[in-house]
Design an enzyme around this catalytic site. Sequence first.
Site, short mmCIF file in Angstrom:
data_model
loop_
_atom_site.label_atom_id
_atom_site.label_comp_id
_atom_site.label_asym_id
_atom_site.label_seq_id
_atom_site.Cartn_x
_atom_site.Cartn_y
_atom_site.Cartn_z
N ASP A 27 10.81 0.16 5.27
CA ASP A 27 11.50 1.14 6.13
C ASP A 27 12.69 0.50 6.84
O ASP A 27 13.71 1.16 7.06
CB ASP A 27 10.54 1.70 7.20
CG ASP A 27 9.46 2.59 6.59
OD1 ASP A 27 9.60 3.01 5.44
OD2 ASP A 27 8.46 2.85 7.28
N GLY B 38 0.84 -1.20 0.00
CA GLY B 38 0.00 0.00 0.00
C GLY B 38 0.87 1.24 0.00
O GLY B 38 2.07 1.18 0.24
N GLY B 39 0.26 2.37 -0.29
CA GLY B 39 0.98 3.63 -0.34
C GLY B 39 1.42 4.08 1.05
O GLY B 39 0.97 3.54 2.07
N SER C 299 1.88 -0.43 8.55
CA SER C 299 2.65 -0.87 9.73
C SER C 299 1.74 -1.06 10.95
O SER C 299 1.97 -1.95 11.76
CB SER C 299 3.80 0.09 10.04
OG SER C 299 3.29 1.38 10.30
N GLY D 259 -1.51 2.86 6.35
CA GLY D 259 -1.79 2.12 7.57
C GLY D 259 -1.15 0.74 7.64
O GLY D 259 -1.44 -0.04 8.55
#
Lengths: 178, 178, 178, 178
Positions: D37, D10-11, D17, D15
């Site tokens: 990340d 998802g972008g 994480s 949501g």
Amino acid sequence: MATQVIVLNGGSSSGKSGISRCLQAILPDPWLALSVDTLVEAMPASLRASDAGIEFAPDGQVIVGPEFRTLDAAWTEGIAAMARAGARVIVDDVFLGGAVSQQRWQKALAGLDVLWVGVMCDSAVATGREIARGDRVRGMAAWQAEVVHEGVAYDLVVDSTHTESLVCAQTIATRVGG
Amino acid sequence: MATQVIVLNGGSSSGKSGISRCLQAILPDPWLALSVDTLVEAMPASLRASDAGIEFAPDGQVIVGPEFRTLDAAWTEGIAAMARAGARVIVDDVFLGGAVSQQRWQKALAGLDVLWVGVMCDSAVATGREIARGDRVRGMAAWQAEVVHEGVAYDLVVDSTHTESLVCAQTIATRVGG
Amino acid sequence: MATQVIVLNGGSSSGKSGISRCLQAILPDPWLALSVDTLVEAMPASLRASDAGIEFAPDGQVIVGPEFRTLDAAWTEGIAAMARAGARVIVDDVFLGGAVSQQRWQKALAGLDVLWVGVMCDSAVATGREIARGDRVRGMAAWQAEVVHEGVAYDLVVDSTHTESLVCAQTIATRVGG
Amino acid sequence: MATQVIVLNGGSSSGKSGISRCLQAILPDPWLALSVDTLVEAMPASLRASDAGIEFAPDGQVIVGPEFRTLDAAWTEGIAAMARAGARVIVDDVFLGGAVSQQRWQKALAGLDVLWVGVMCDSAVATGREIARGDRVRGMAAWQAEVVHEGVAYDLVVDSTHTESLVCAQTIATRVGG
């Protein structure tokens, strides 16, 4: 009259800090955002897990001791002084003592133009967000969801249960005197 | 007389925050530790990279604008008020303006018992620590290593080049009036 | 022959992650830096304080349980696979089991060109740095300072007691085959 | 058949994480959560703002270069190896290349039982959450909201626009084979 301090009060994981950052982004003037988390981080590590300081019990209860209260009182006075010195300040706090906590702030902020905002969030939803954050003791959100609002008087209440932080902030911003 | 404020001044990556945490650990009373980093984090995101706020240039220079100065002045007053209200406070700052920065603090802290501490660190060593931290703009340590001490008067100077943070803190602690 | 994996082993607060970031900065090729902390953060919050996972006892001891071991073994295999797929990897670990921990890595990294580096630090100095960091359980540094090196074979040992991270990294870099 | 890998795509600020941490909390077995990340943080600081690595443009666009791609490919292989070695893994990624990004993962995860999950979020809502987080380059959420799903095939799609992370996670959990 120009609002000098915005006080956001709400339970853990109710969305206060997100609303605070959105307010900083949409309000035309620069505002400082200071949270009770800032105070806790400024304390000695030893006070962060002790009877004299602040204790995060495994069940989510937060117990504050005498040394925490002393530093907290001085912190409150200091934030009031920042506002008197010309800084616009958004305070993000958890009124563990409900009305008594508010009185402490009212006394410190006497003479300043304050906007009192209650940040509500359904206990189950806040608990879900607590899990999603992953960095908080489980149970704090539920413990605090209602008790922090007991007897507290607000100019404005927002509810983040079904409303995004930015939209809550936009509602608050309409009430901020410039 | 009891020390009420400890001001640690030094360049980026000179070890101020480590010394500050060690002081909190070894001093018998609880002390709040507040850093210029705390202030920067409390500012709106938009001020953190703008001409009006604070800018971290790619070469390591830090430029502060008028809106940063306004909030900074109020922050300084607020910390003084915390100390007057009974909190012991360790301030960790970077006197980008040297003696002028110190005068700003001296004015705000008037009447309080302050211990002024210079935290020195060899520029090359501070630069190495900047690389080891990995979260700072490269070059800040070198830019600031000497300029922040120009014309500043200290009660005590520690040098972290070859001395651990804890040992620097122990030296400072002997000078803190209880 | 080109080094494919650098394994840094040392106790908590011995300076491994700072050395790792310095290595990334000075080595000509890009290296991934992966730490046992990365693994711990990737685990479910519930495993981070449980008998089955990893427990940080108040006295600084770290106890790992069966579920931690299972995920840790898979993590080790995964890092070996990254290196086989062409990534240069710096691993930063704490060999709680000494020689046994090393054997686990040796097995996983079989066939790869590995540089084994011991990161030593005097226990008292590491304890001081633990206090300066302020985010670690007190006592871990002392518990781990010597035990993690028991029976471990190194290509190279650096000692961060009196040597900066960057200088340790420079010493290691001279032994990295390009 | 037992699910071995859950891929959440998802972008930015959709949501992922939060959903990932909720999945870790509610699934009966321990799952590792690894995010793009994590990879970005493992890279050298120099690659985090360079043409060869990954660049976060002021308008929110993310540009990845050849050295990022090389490390990313090895990272993907490594995660597949972790799953083959017995770790259950939740991967949280941003398919900047849409279907092409998925093919890269499909190739690496060949033979494993994968649950492909699309995490949708209305662009305006994700942009608001980006502001509320305060630590992301403004504009990433809007840039990525739709493009990351182009041509991607899912077993399951959740939409966080009006649904809490925990509820999204509960929906996903019903599809995880044990």
